[in-house]
Scaffold this active site. Structure first.
Site, PDB file in Angstrom:
ATOM      1  N   SER A   1     -12.467  13.181   8.152  1.00 45.03           N
ATOM      2  CA  SER A   1     -11.564  13.359   7.007  1.00 45.03           C
ATOM      3  C   SER A   1     -12.254  13.058   5.675  1.00 45.03           C
ATOM      4  CB  SER A   1     -10.346  12.437   7.145  1.00 45.03           C
ATOM      5  OG  SER A   1      -9.731  12.623   8.383  1.00 45.03           O
ATOM      6  N   THR A   2     -13.162  12.096   5.678  1.00 42.90           N
ATOM      7  CA  THR A   2     -13.843  11.738   4.430  1.00 42.90           C
ATOM      8  C   THR A   2     -14.592  12.931   3.849  1.00 42.90           C
ATOM      9  OG1 THR A   2     -14.094   9.512   5.334  1.00 42.90           O
ATOM     10  CG2 THR A   2     -15.458  10.063   3.424  1.00 42.90           C
TER      11      THR A   2
ATOM     12  N   LEU B   1      -8.720  11.355  -4.746  1.00 37.99           N
ATOM     13  CA  LEU B   1      -7.809  10.799  -5.751  1.00 37.99           C
ATOM     14  C   LEU B   1      -7.440   9.375  -5.347  1.00 37.99           C
ATOM     15  CD1 LEU B   1      -7.094  14.030  -5.393  1.00 37.99           C
ATOM     16  CD2 LEU B   1      -5.365  13.481  -7.112  1.00 37.99           C
TER      17      LEU B   1
ATOM     18  N   HIS C   1      -2.821  18.413   6.458  1.00 36.19           N
ATOM     19  CA  HIS C   1      -2.434  18.225   5.062  1.00 36.19           C
ATOM     20  C   HIS C   1      -3.136  19.295   4.240  1.00 36.19           C
ATOM     21  CE1 HIS C   1      -1.624  16.406   1.272  1.00 36.19           C
ATOM     22  NE2 HIS C   1      -2.867  16.013   1.068  1.00 36.19           N
TER      23      HIS C   1
ATOM     24  N   TYR D   1       0.242  16.678  -5.726  1.00 36.65           N
ATOM     25  CA  TYR D   1      -0.699  15.963  -6.601  1.00 36.65           C
ATOM     26  C   TYR D   1      -1.800  16.920  -7.039  1.00 36.65           C
ATOM     27  CZ  TYR D   1      -3.597  15.460  -2.365  1.00 36.65           C
ATOM     28  OH  TYR D   1      -4.338  15.710  -1.237  1.00 36.65           O
TER      29      TYR D   1
ATOM     30  N   TYR E   1      11.818 -27.293  14.218  1.00 34.07           N
ATOM     31  CA  TYR E   1      11.431 -26.184  13.337  1.00 34.07           C
ATOM     32  C   TYR E   1       9.989 -26.431  12.896  1.00 34.07           C
ATOM     33  CZ  TYR E   1      10.801 -23.537   9.067  1.00 34.07           C
ATOM     34  OH  TYR E   1      10.284 -22.707   8.101  1.00 34.07           O
TER      35      TYR E   1
ATOM     36  N   ASP F   1       6.955 -18.998  10.993  1.00 32.18           N
ATOM     37  CA  ASP F   1       7.717 -20.214  11.286  1.00 32.18           C
ATOM     38  C   ASP F   1       8.629 -19.931  12.478  1.00 32.18           C
ATOM     39  OD1 ASP F   1       9.454 -18.528   9.913  1.00 32.18           O
ATOM     40  OD2 ASP F   1      10.485 -20.146   8.876  1.00 32.18           O
TER      41      ASP F   1
ATOM     42  N   GLY G   1      12.921 -10.850  14.921  1.00 33.97           N
ATOM     43  CA  GLY G   1      12.802  -9.651  15.740  1.00 33.97           C
ATOM     44  C   GLY G   1      11.666  -8.759  15.287  1.00 33.97           C
TER      45      GLY G   1
ATOM     46  N   GLU H   1      23.295 -21.539  17.991  1.00 34.98           N
ATOM     47  CA  GLU H   1      22.810 -20.282  18.544  1.00 34.98           C
ATOM     48  C   GLU H   1      23.071 -20.378  20.042  1.00 34.98           C
ATOM     49  OE1 GLU H   1      18.687 -19.951  17.377  1.00 34.98           O
ATOM     50  OE2 GLU H   1      19.222 -19.659  15.275  1.00 34.98           O
TER      51      GLU H   1
ATOM     52  N   TYR I   1      22.480 -18.749  23.585  1.00 34.44           N
ATOM     53  CA  TYR I   1      21.647 -17.811  24.347  1.00 34.44           C
ATOM     54  C   TYR I   1      22.228 -17.664  25.748  1.00 34.44           C
ATOM     55  CZ  TYR I   1      18.277 -18.521  20.618  1.00 34.44           C
ATOM     56  OH  TYR I   1      17.672 -18.574  19.396  1.00 34.44           O
TER      57      TYR I   1
HETATM   58  P1  FAD Z   1     -13.308   9.830   8.986  1.00 38.48           P
HETATM   59  O1  FAD Z   1     -13.874  10.188   7.683  1.00 38.48           O
HETATM   60  O2  FAD Z   1     -12.683  10.912   9.773  1.00 38.48           O
HETATM   61  O3  FAD Z   1     -14.421   9.143   9.807  1.00 38.48           O
HETATM   62  C1  FAD Z   1     -14.295   8.919  11.198  1.00 38.48           C
HETATM   63  C2  FAD Z   1     -15.622   9.209  11.804  1.00 38.48           C
HETATM   64  O4  FAD Z   1     -15.620   8.845  13.169  1.00 38.48           O
HETATM   65  C3  FAD Z   1     -15.936  10.678  11.743  1.00 38.48           C
HETATM   66  O5  FAD Z   1     -17.127  10.856  11.012  1.00 38.48           O
HETATM   67  C4  FAD Z   1     -16.086  11.089  13.200  1.00 38.48           C
HETATM   68  O6  FAD Z   1     -17.054  12.068  13.394  1.00 38.48           O
HETATM   69  C5  FAD Z   1     -16.448   9.768  13.839  1.00 38.48           C
HETATM   70  N1  FAD Z   1     -16.130   9.706  15.267  1.00 38.48           N
HETATM   71  C6  FAD Z   1     -14.968  10.077  15.847  1.00 38.48           C
HETATM   72  N2  FAD Z   1     -15.049   9.926  17.184  1.00 38.48           N
HETATM   73  C7  FAD Z   1     -16.274   9.435  17.453  1.00 38.48           C
HETATM   74  C8  FAD Z   1     -16.941   9.061  18.650  1.00 38.48           C
HETATM   75  N3  FAD Z   1     -16.345   9.146  19.826  1.00 38.48           N
HETATM   76  N4  FAD Z   1     -18.190   8.582  18.536  1.00 38.48           N
HETATM   77  C9  FAD Z   1     -18.811   8.473  17.329  1.00 38.48           C
HETATM   78  N5  FAD Z   1     -18.231   8.835  16.179  1.00 38.48           N
HETATM   79  C10 FAD Z   1     -16.968   9.297  16.225  1.00 38.48           C
HETATM   80  N6  FAD Z   1      -7.425   9.899   0.766  1.00 38.48           N
HETATM   81  C11 FAD Z   1      -7.476   9.411  -0.477  1.00 38.48           C
HETATM   82  O7  FAD Z   1      -7.551   8.209  -0.642  1.00 38.48           O
HETATM   83  N7  FAD Z   1      -7.438  10.219  -1.567  1.00 38.48           N
HETATM   84  C12 FAD Z   1      -7.344  11.571  -1.452  1.00 38.48           C
HETATM   85  O8  FAD Z   1      -7.304  12.288  -2.438  1.00 38.48           O
HETATM   86  C13 FAD Z   1      -7.257  12.107  -0.145  1.00 38.48           C
HETATM   87  N8  FAD Z   1      -7.103  13.425   0.022  1.00 38.48           N
HETATM   88  C14 FAD Z   1      -7.060  13.950   1.257  1.00 38.48           C
HETATM   89  C15 FAD Z   1      -6.956  15.322   1.398  1.00 38.48           C
HETATM   90  C16 FAD Z   1      -6.929  15.889   2.652  1.00 38.48           C
HETATM   91  C17 FAD Z   1      -6.803  17.369   2.783  1.00 38.48           C
HETATM   92  C18 FAD Z   1      -6.998  15.063   3.794  1.00 38.48           C
HETATM   93  C19 FAD Z   1      -6.944  15.648   5.150  1.00 38.48           C
HETATM   94  C20 FAD Z   1      -7.103  13.704   3.658  1.00 38.48           C
HETATM   95  C21 FAD Z   1      -7.135  13.125   2.392  1.00 38.48           C
HETATM   96  N9  FAD Z   1      -7.234  11.746   2.219  1.00 38.48           N
HETATM   97  C22 FAD Z   1      -7.319  11.232   0.963  1.00 38.48           C
HETATM   98  C23 FAD Z   1      -7.291  10.823   3.360  1.00 38.48           C
HETATM   99  C24 FAD Z   1      -8.729  10.413   3.656  1.00 38.48           C
HETATM  100  O9  FAD Z   1      -9.531  11.548   3.697  1.00 38.48           O
HETATM  101  C25 FAD Z   1      -8.836   9.688   4.984  1.00 38.48           C
HETATM  102  O10 FAD Z   1      -7.796   8.780   5.140  1.00 38.48           O
HETATM  103  C26 FAD Z   1     -10.161   8.940   5.088  1.00 38.48           C
HETATM  104  O11 FAD Z   1     -11.222   9.790   4.765  1.00 38.48           O
HETATM  105  C27 FAD Z   1     -10.354   8.402   6.485  1.00 38.48           C
HETATM  106  O12 FAD Z   1     -11.619   7.843   6.585  1.00 38.48           O
HETATM  107  P2  FAD Z   1     -12.178   7.359   7.998  1.00 38.48           P
HETATM  108  O13 FAD Z   1     -13.531   6.805   7.769  1.00 38.48           O
HETATM  109  O14 FAD Z   1     -11.165   6.529   8.660  1.00 38.48           O
HETATM  110  O15 FAD Z   1     -12.196   8.685   8.866  1.00 38.48           O
END
Ligand code: FAD
Length: 822
Positions: A45-46, A52, A225, A256, A531, A544, A561, A646, A648
């Site tokens: 995802s990164t 943003l 997304h 956004y 307590y 607590d 709960g 209470e 129970y």
């Molecule tokens: P990832 O970047 O997915 O990293 C996980 C890594 O684990 C991957 O590189 C994967 O290859 C690796 N991996 C998985 N399985 C294995 C395995 N079995 N062995 C070894 N490696 C493995 N967030 C923001 O804050 N601002 C934004 O503007 C924003 N825009 C977004 C827009 C879109 C379209 C999307 C989809 C997401 C957006 N996000 C945004 C969210 C953000 O991209 C993610 O929440 C964030 O990048 C997650 O980072 P991560 O390191 O957890 O995951």
């Protein structure tokens, strides 16, 4: 590749890289990061996040993580430029409801210490050149928000970690996790096994798959997304800077925006949630279409984006008719409650998780998890994100899918803090449920239970003096709660307390173990009720509880709960592993009725088989009773501050128990009462609520729980830290405040200021409600000791208006505590 490491981090996205960097900074350099894809633009995802960063969140902890992330990225260089551009953000209001909402959010910002201002439509249009002022009612401006270069930041963090000795391995998927005797021992890869003491899961949308390998539920769902980039806009012709405009949110339409040079990027939560099973995510190198290296990107679905495009152009006319250069359905993670998953799995030691984290929070989250791993606890209270916070039903796939989809829908919605989830409902019903329904219970969902907030049967007749509440505080509120409150104070009220979490702790080592966990002294005879706060090693309040000694080595431990799984995990985590202590959750075995009010004894006497006089059954003791035909454990405690018990009983007797008490209470005008009345009752008495008034960032002395700490009893968890606190003296204290205007009510999280002061807030409201006996709005806040003296004047800001309030002597009601002891 090494075959051994202290820590193996799975995943080199922004979260894995941030955690690696922070572990290295804290001196843990025996760390290996395994990534299934190439490094940095990994295909996760990164790799496609536009970066943003809107830092402000209703959660203080989440805001703190965002602020730490912005500061971290700003200090990193990516391609010769800072990895964070602080262009600011503008969140527009186009409806009166949203205008109110951004006023409330400006209050959060002041509470959490984030600089933010409400600005006029003209000022918003001046900041974002494409924005016409005549579309707006107002806007919220956060000058320190901005845009992160997510991949650049990840790479910069990884390089710094590498310099300190952390090893990164690309194209090395983890295909197995070895767990022996409840501990992680190693991970498997195609290149071989890596033995390790700990694993940190940072695999984003793939997390649940790897969790399964270790037997650890990772309750998140990948969700599609939509993000598009327009063709160059004529209005921005010649623009050379990649990002100069503030980032923009149009939450009324779930949209956004950010600038990409002469183009604009549009992100949309407008479409119906598109969930993807974690097993259907393509393998690395097998992504869709032209993006085989991007398994987290699915084909764009233009039909889902069409309404968003129309709405975008309605806000920003410069976008009308523009072509899209690039458009994706990207995958990222949603959890059942929208919060991240952080912490160590209590069932598999050494298996740590940092999942469902946005770029916005990854810098701070990496720091928090590293602190937690290295130092044993994070400095921030992260209970909202605790991996172990979920009840079993909330970790199962159907619940995760349903709630993750709803979180996606609601991500930009205006959510009232008392708004209950709509689905799933009726998962856990107390045995009293039928009777509660007949009384017109207004149910709220709580940890899967249906809990009455109030009862329509108790609604006052028209014209009653308590009818007046307006605005936000009047929502999800019923004047019936005032009637129920008074029933408990003046006569007797019956509460359904079944959702309490009940744990039976027993075994040869039970006393020694609990005595070590508790700050109060449990060395009391069988039948005593104690307590106690539980503290962490830093002396912060974890939770607590009430502890009832059932036998020399058998205890009933009762907690909330919702907080039950978190508190239970804390207890289990620290329990001896030699079999000398057993902890069994008996929540589902026992119902509980709260019988409180000055006439509670008269009611109980009619149906109990034993003497319930004060002499025979004193305050803070427990004993078995038969109530009509029901075998019960009666515990003489009171969260309402009135005489009572209470009660129970085994779950299947519940209806009989309720009916017996109800019938016996008729001569005394017994009323059923809900959680709103209870909240008002407990606030008048100054009883704290864990997770709201109590947290690990405050010690029990600051929290006003010094009466429940016995430093002289010998060693216990957190004692050494408390001795240091005692020596240092407190800096803040949890204070009760009453609002000056007789009808003013606030709901929580509002900033508290010195009178007429414009600067930083003194603190923020933890709990708040209306005290129907003291006839004042009540709010609690941690205030600097200099402002904590009773009589100190303060102001509480609520929807942009300042309300006068005064620090009061606690408790506001029955200061000598005579009523529950009578
Ligand atoms: P990832 O970047 O997915 O990293 C996980 C890594 O684990 C991957 O590189 C994967 O290859 C690796 N991996 C998985 N399985 C294995 C395995 N079995 N062995 C070894 N490696 C493995 N967030 C923001 O804050 N601002 C934004 O503007 C924003 N825009 C977004 C827009 C879109 C379209 C999307 C989809 C997401 C957006 N996000 C945004 C969210 C953000 O991209 C993610 O929440 C964030 O990048 C997650 O980072 P991560 O390191 O957890 O995951």
């Amino acid at each position: 590749m090494r075959d051994q490491a202290g820590v193996v981090i799975i995943g080199a996205g922004i979260v894995g890289c941030s955690a690696a960097y922070h572990l290295a900074m804290l001196g843990w350099t025996d760390v290996v990061v395994l990534e299934q894809g190439p490094l940095f633009r990994t295909g996760g995802s990164t790799s496609h996040a536009p970066g943003l960063m809107f830092q402000l969140n209703a959660s203080r902890a989440v805001t703190r993580l965002a602020r730490a992330s912005a500061a971290l990225y700003a200090a990193l260089a990516a391609d010769g430029e800072p990895a964070f551009s602080p262009v600011g953000s503008v969140e527009v209001a186009t409806t009166p409801a949203r205008l109110e909402e951004i006023r409330r959010k400006a209050g959060y910002a002041a509470s959490w210490g984030l600089d933010a201002a409400l600005i006029s439509p003209r000022a918003a249009a001046d900041l974002v050149p494409l924005l016409p002022a005549d579309r707006l009612l107002g806007a919220l401006h956060v000058p320190s928000d901005g845009v992160a270069r997510a991949v650049g930041a990840a790479e910069a963090l990884a390089r710094r970690a590498e310099e300190r000795g952390v090893a990164f391995h690309a194209h090395t998927p983890v295909i197995g996790v070895e767990v022996v005797g409840g501990r992680v021992r190693a991970v498997e890869t195609p290149e071989g096994r890596v033995a390790c003491d700990a694993v940190l899961l940072c695999a984003g949308i793939w997390g649940p798959r790897i969790g399964r390998m270790a037997g650890v539920p990772v309750p998140l769902s990948p969700v599609q997304h939509q993000y598009v980039r327009t063709a160059p806009l004529p209005a921005l012709a010649g623009e050379r800077r990649e990002i100069a405009h503030p980032i923009l949110r149009h939450q009324d339409r779930s949209l956004y925006f950010r600038q990409h040079g002469a183009r604009y990027g549009i992100g949309s939560y407008r479409h119906e949630p598109l969930l993807v099973s974690v097993d259907d995510i393509p393998r690395h190198g097998h992504g869709h279409g032209e993006r085989p290296e991007m398994p987290s990107v699915l084909p764009f679905t233009p039909e889902d984006f069409a309404p968003a495009l129309d709405d975008a152009a309605a806000l920003l006319p410069a976008l009308r008719g523009v072509a899209l250069d690039d458009a994706i359905n990207g995958l990222f993670s949603f959890t059942p409650d929208g919060h991240a998953l952080l912490g160590e799995a209590v069932a598999v030691r050494g298996f740590w998780v940092a999942e469902a984290i946005w770029v916005t929070h990854a810098g701070g989250a990496g720091q928090a998890i590293a602190e937690w791993m290295v130092e044993g606890a994070p400095s921030l209270d992260l209970r909202e994100m605790d991996l172990n916070r979920f009840h079993p039903h909330a970790q199962a796939a159907p619940y995760v899918a349903l709630r993750a989809a709803q979180q996606y829908r609601e991500v930009y919605d205006i959510i009232h803090p008392h708004q209950s989830i709509e689905q799933p409902r009726n998962l856990r019903l107390s045995p009293f449920h039928r009777r509660l329904e007949n009384l017109g219970a207004v149910f709220a969902e709580s940890a899967g239970w249906e809990r009455p907030r109030s009862f329509d049967a108790n609604r006052p007749a028209a014209g009653d003096e308590e009818r007046g509440r307006t605005g936000w505080a009047a929502r999800h509120w019923s004047p019936a709660s005032a009637v129920e409150h008074r029933a408990a104070r003046e006569r007797v009220a019956l509460f359904d307390l079944t959702p309490f979490t009940k744990l039976e702790v027993s075994g040869a080592g039970a006393f020694a173990y609990l005595q070590h966990m508790a700050a109060n002294d449990l060395n009391r005879p069988t039948g005593a009720v104690i307590y106690t706060p539980l503290l962490d090693e830093r002396g912060g309040v974890v939770c607590d509880l009430t502890v009832t000694r059932l036998a020399a080595e058998r205890f009933l431990v009762v907690t909330g709960g919702v907080s039950g799984p978190h508190d239970g995990a804390w207890l289990r985590y620290h329990a001896p592993v030699d079999g000398s202590v057993s902890i069994v959750d008996v929540t589902s075995a026992l119902c509980c009725a709260g019988l409180w009010g000055p006439r509670a004894r008269d009611v109980l006497r009619r149906v109990a088989d034993a003497d319930v006089s004060n002499a025979a059954f004193p305050y803070f003791t427990a004993r078995p009773l038969t109530i009509a035909h029901t075998p019960a454990l009666a515990v003489r405690v009171s969260y309402a501050g009135e005489l009572g018990w209470e009660l129970y009983a085994p779950m299947e007797y519940g209806l009989a128990l309720w009916d017996a008490l109800w019938a016996a209470g008729q001569p005394d005008g017994i009323a059923a009462a809900g959680t709103d009345a209870l909240d008002s009752l407990r606030l008048e008495k100054g009883y704290r609520l864990a997770g709201v008034d109590l947290d690990t960032e405050h010690d029990p002395f600051a929290a006003g729980l010094g009466f429940a700490v016995r430093l002289g009893k010998g060693e216990f968890m957190g004692r050494a830290a408390l001795l240091r606190v005692k020596e240092r003296g407190p800096t803040r204290r949890l204070c009760a405040m009453t609002l000056a205007a007789p009808d003013a009510v606030v709901v929580g999280k509002e900033p508290v200021f010195a009178p007429t002061a414009r600067g930083a807030a003194l603190g923020y409201v933890t709990s708040a409600s209306y005290g129907y006996t003291v006839r004042r709005g009540i709010a609690y806040a941690y205030l600097p000791v200099a402002c904590a003296a009773p009589g100190t004047a303060v102001e509480i800001e609520y929807f942009g208006r300042r309300y006068g309030a005064t620090v009061a002597t606690e408790p506001l009601y029955d200061p000598w505590g005579t009523r529950p002891k009578g």
